[in-house]
Design a protein around this motif. Structure first.
Motif, PDB file in Angstrom:
ATOM      1  N   GLY A 301       0.785  -1.230   0.000  1.00  0.00           N
ATOM      2  CA  GLY A 301       0.000   0.000   0.000  1.00  0.00           C
ATOM      3  C   GLY A 301       0.810   1.269   0.000  1.00  0.00           C
ATOM      4  N   ILE A 302       2.142   1.174  -0.015  1.00  0.00           N
ATOM      5  CA  ILE A 302       3.010   2.354  -0.001  1.00  0.00           C
ATOM      6  C   ILE A 302       4.079   2.193  -1.070  1.00  0.00           C
ATOM      7  CG2 ILE A 302       4.591   3.778   1.348  1.00  0.00           C
ATOM      8  CD1 ILE A 302       3.252   2.805   3.861  1.00  0.00           C
ATOM      9  N   ARG A 303       4.220   3.184  -1.927  1.00  0.00           N
ATOM     10  CA  ARG A 303       5.230   3.165  -2.989  1.00  0.00           C
ATOM     11  C   ARG A 303       6.013   4.467  -2.965  1.00  0.00           C
ATOM     12  NH1 ARG A 303       0.604   1.139  -4.207  1.00  0.00           N
ATOM     13  NH2 ARG A 303      -0.242   3.176  -4.777  1.00  0.00           N
ATOM     14  N   PHE A 304       7.297   4.379  -3.310  1.00  0.00           N
ATOM     15  CA  PHE A 304       8.159   5.551  -3.357  1.00  0.00           C
ATOM     16  C   PHE A 304       8.446   5.921  -4.814  1.00  0.00           C
ATOM     17  CE2 PHE A 304       9.042   3.430   0.628  1.00  0.00           C
ATOM     18  CZ  PHE A 304       9.043   4.472   1.539  1.00  0.00           C
ATOM     19  N   ARG A 305       8.656   7.221  -5.021  1.00  0.00           N
ATOM     20  CA  ARG A 305       9.023   7.697  -6.356  1.00  0.00           C
ATOM     21  C   ARG A 305      10.042   8.817  -6.200  1.00  0.00           C
ATOM     22  NH1 ARG A 305       6.421  11.597  -9.371  1.00  0.00           N
ATOM     23  NH2 ARG A 305       4.652  11.456  -7.932  1.00  0.00           N
ATOM     24  N   SER A 306      11.265   8.555  -6.649  1.00  0.00           N
ATOM     25  CA  SER A 306      12.346   9.536  -6.560  1.00  0.00           C
ATOM     26  C   SER A 306      12.574  10.154  -7.930  1.00  0.00           C
ATOM     27  CB  SER A 306      13.628   8.872  -6.052  1.00  0.00           C
ATOM     28  OG  SER A 306      14.681   9.815  -5.958  1.00  0.00           O
ATOM     29  N   THR A 307      12.568  11.482  -7.986  1.00  0.00           N
ATOM     30  CA  THR A 307      12.681  12.206  -9.266  1.00  0.00           C
ATOM     31  C   THR A 307      13.805  13.238  -9.213  1.00  0.00           C
ATOM     32  OG1 THR A 307      11.009  13.814  -8.541  1.00  0.00           O
ATOM     33  CG2 THR A 307      10.231  11.889  -9.777  1.00  0.00           C
ATOM     34  N   LEU A 308      14.920  12.899  -8.597  1.00  0.00           N
ATOM     35  CA  LEU A 308      16.039  13.839  -8.510  1.00  0.00           C
ATOM     36  C   LEU A 308      16.545  14.194  -9.907  1.00  0.00           C
ATOM     37  CD1 LEU A 308      18.142  12.355  -5.578  1.00  0.00           C
ATOM     38  CD2 LEU A 308      17.110  14.617  -5.629  1.00  0.00           C
ATOM     39  N   PRO A 309      16.667  15.484 -10.242  1.00  0.00           N
ATOM     40  CA  PRO A 309      17.235  15.891 -11.536  1.00  0.00           C
ATOM     41  C   PRO A 309      18.753  16.010 -11.440  1.00  0.00           C
ATOM     42  CG  PRO A 309      16.279  17.798 -10.441  1.00  0.00           C
ATOM     43  CD  PRO A 309      16.090  16.625  -9.510  1.00  0.00           C
ATOM     44  N   ALA A 310      19.452  15.359 -12.339  1.00  0.00           N
ATOM     45  CA  ALA A 310      20.914  15.308 -12.252  1.00  0.00           C
ATOM     46  C   ALA A 310      21.548  16.686 -12.410  1.00  0.00           C
ATOM     47  CB  ALA A 310      21.456  14.345 -13.310  1.00  0.00           C
ATOM     48  N   ARG A 311      21.127  17.446 -13.422  1.00  0.00           N
ATOM     49  CA  ARG A 311      21.769  18.743 -13.678  1.00  0.00           C
ATOM     50  C   ARG A 311      21.554  19.705 -12.519  1.00  0.00           C
ATOM     51  NH1 ARG A 311      20.628  20.092 -20.115  1.00  0.00           N
ATOM     52  NH2 ARG A 311      21.749  18.271 -20.951  1.00  0.00           N
ATOM     53  N   ASP A 312      20.336  19.774 -12.011  1.00  0.00           N
ATOM     54  CA  ASP A 312      20.059  20.695 -10.904  1.00  0.00           C
ATOM     55  C   ASP A 312      20.836  20.293  -9.652  1.00  0.00           C
ATOM     56  OD1 ASP A 312      18.367  22.083 -12.534  1.00  0.00           O
ATOM     57  OD2 ASP A 312      16.528  21.197 -11.741  1.00  0.00           O
ATOM     58  N   PHE A 313      20.986  18.989  -9.428  1.00  0.00           N
ATOM     59  CA  PHE A 313      21.740  18.538  -8.263  1.00  0.00           C
ATOM     60  C   PHE A 313      23.223  18.855  -8.429  1.00  0.00           C
ATOM     61  CE2 PHE A 313      23.384  15.076  -5.415  1.00  0.00           C
ATOM     62  CZ  PHE A 313      22.893  15.638  -4.243  1.00  0.00           C
TER      63      PHE A 313
END
Length: 383
Positions: A301-313
């Motif tokens: 019932g719980i899902r993670f979604r990571s959307t880190l942008p490489a250039r901005d980081f």
């Protein structure tokens, strides 16, 4: 002709006003951070001064204060996390880490037998301590009274950590054992071709055994997917070396010919290459690995979604590095807060229904020694 019959006794009968309850719709929850750089700067300065004044003893209490500050300012659906670790247990682990580091650096200076014993001891102890690190860090973290946890076994810890520890220790051990045969020390370096698979196995060990209450995480990522990240990271490293060498060549030409110019080019190229590699490879690997690992981690019932942008980081890390150097290190706490807030802002949690019913049992775990030893070897477990 159809006839109507009485419904079975156990059948549910709906009135005209009743409807079947629809399944709960998924909701995407955002993590937030309520702290700021100025506030953490005051904590950081006090921790630093007290650690120096006590010759490092206060570092255990400093670590607990740091973890409590970041956890208590991490908010999800109006509730914050918390950290419950014992500073005295962390101090015991810090002392153990110092002993292990000193033994590793000076083992072969006493005798070959003692050196071999230390290397074998590290190979046997390190996976167990890394498992303890995860159990301590997660088992002392809570959200709305529900403890997080980690249930990876000792055997699984050895399968995950023994290959990379062996790969890291063997070149130095062979060089110390056979100083007249430096070629032997290069043989274990071939194992670095398998390093992406080792990295993938470590991440699997970390993510597949997470607990939230009594709920176990699931994690499915093929190890071969990590090779792409290392190939791109290696290409970025070559690009950094080429750019630094080109800049060093122009600077050397402007400085003139001679031995001093050649020395200047060599030093400039080495420092610039390392700095550019740090700004390119490090952030790129963090982004790609984090996005892949967290986006494939889930609880029932719980899902993670990571959307880190490489250039901005990369831009953020470059700015943090520049300000830290210009401020002689005083910008460091602001940089830590910037990175933490940035990573939280790009980590989303999708839940089915109410997150409070995702776990039903609180668990607690120990193992502070493993957590402190991990810090002593410069390994960050707070992913």
């Amino acid at each position: 002709m159809h006839t109507l019959t009485d419904p079975p006794a156990d059948a549910a009968v709906l009135s005209d006003t009743e409807t079947v309850a629809a399944p709960p719709q998924p909701r995407t929850l955002a993590l937030g951070f309520t702290g700021d750089g100025r506030e953490y700067f005051r904590i950081w300065v006090v921790n630093l001064l007290l650690t120096l004044a006590t010759f490092g003893i206060y570092s255990a209490w400093a670590k607990v204060r740091r973890l409590q500050y970041f956890d208590r300012n991490t908010v999800l659906v109006g509730a914050s996390f918390d950290f419950h670790g014992n500073p005295r247990a962390v101090l015991a682990g810090r002392l153990l880490s110092v002993v292990l580091l000193v033994a590793y650096h000076y083992a072969f200076g006493f005798s070959t037998t003692f050196g071999v014993m230390v290397i074998v001891g590290l190979l046997l102890a390190f996976p167990y301590l890394m498992r303890g690190a995860l159990r301590f860090r997660l088992g002392n973290t809570s959200y709305r009274g529900l403890r997080l946890g980690f249930d990876g076994s000792v055997g699984q810890a050895y399968l995950a950590w023994l290959p990379p520890v062996f790969t890291f220790l063997m070149p130095g051990a062979l060089l110390a054992l056979y100083p007249g045969k430096p070629g032997l020390a290069t043989l274990p370096l071939l194992l670095y071709l398998l390093w992406p698979l080792m990295h993938a196995r470590i991440r699997r060990f970390q993510h597949a055994h997470l607990l939230f209450g009594d709920q176990h995480a699931s994690y499915e990522v093929k190890g071969r997917r990590f090779y792409r990240f290392y190939l791109v990271g290696g290409s970025l490293g070559l690009l950094a070396a080429f750019c630094a060498g080109l800049a060093g060549g122009f600077a050397g030409a402007a400085a003139g010919n001679g031995r001093s110019a050649a020395l200047f080019i060599a030093v400039f190229t080495g420092v610039a290459s390392a700095y550019l590699a740090y700004l390119l490879i490090g952030p790129y690997m963090v982004v790609r690995v984090s996005n892949l690992a967290w986006s494939n981690t889930r609880f029932p019932g719980i899902r993670f979604r990571s959307t880190l942008p490489a250039r901005d980081f990369m831009k953020l890390q470059a700015r943090n590095a520049l300000f830290t150097v210009l401020s002689l290190g005083l910008y460091r706490p602001f940089a830590v807060v910037n990175v933490y807030r940035f990573r939280l802002a790009h980590l989303h949690i999708e839940v089915d229904g109410d997150i409070d019913v995702a776990a039903s049992r609180v668990t607690t775990r120990d193992g502070a020694a493993g957590d402190s030893v991990a810090d002593g070897f410069g390994i960050d477990l707070s992913w």
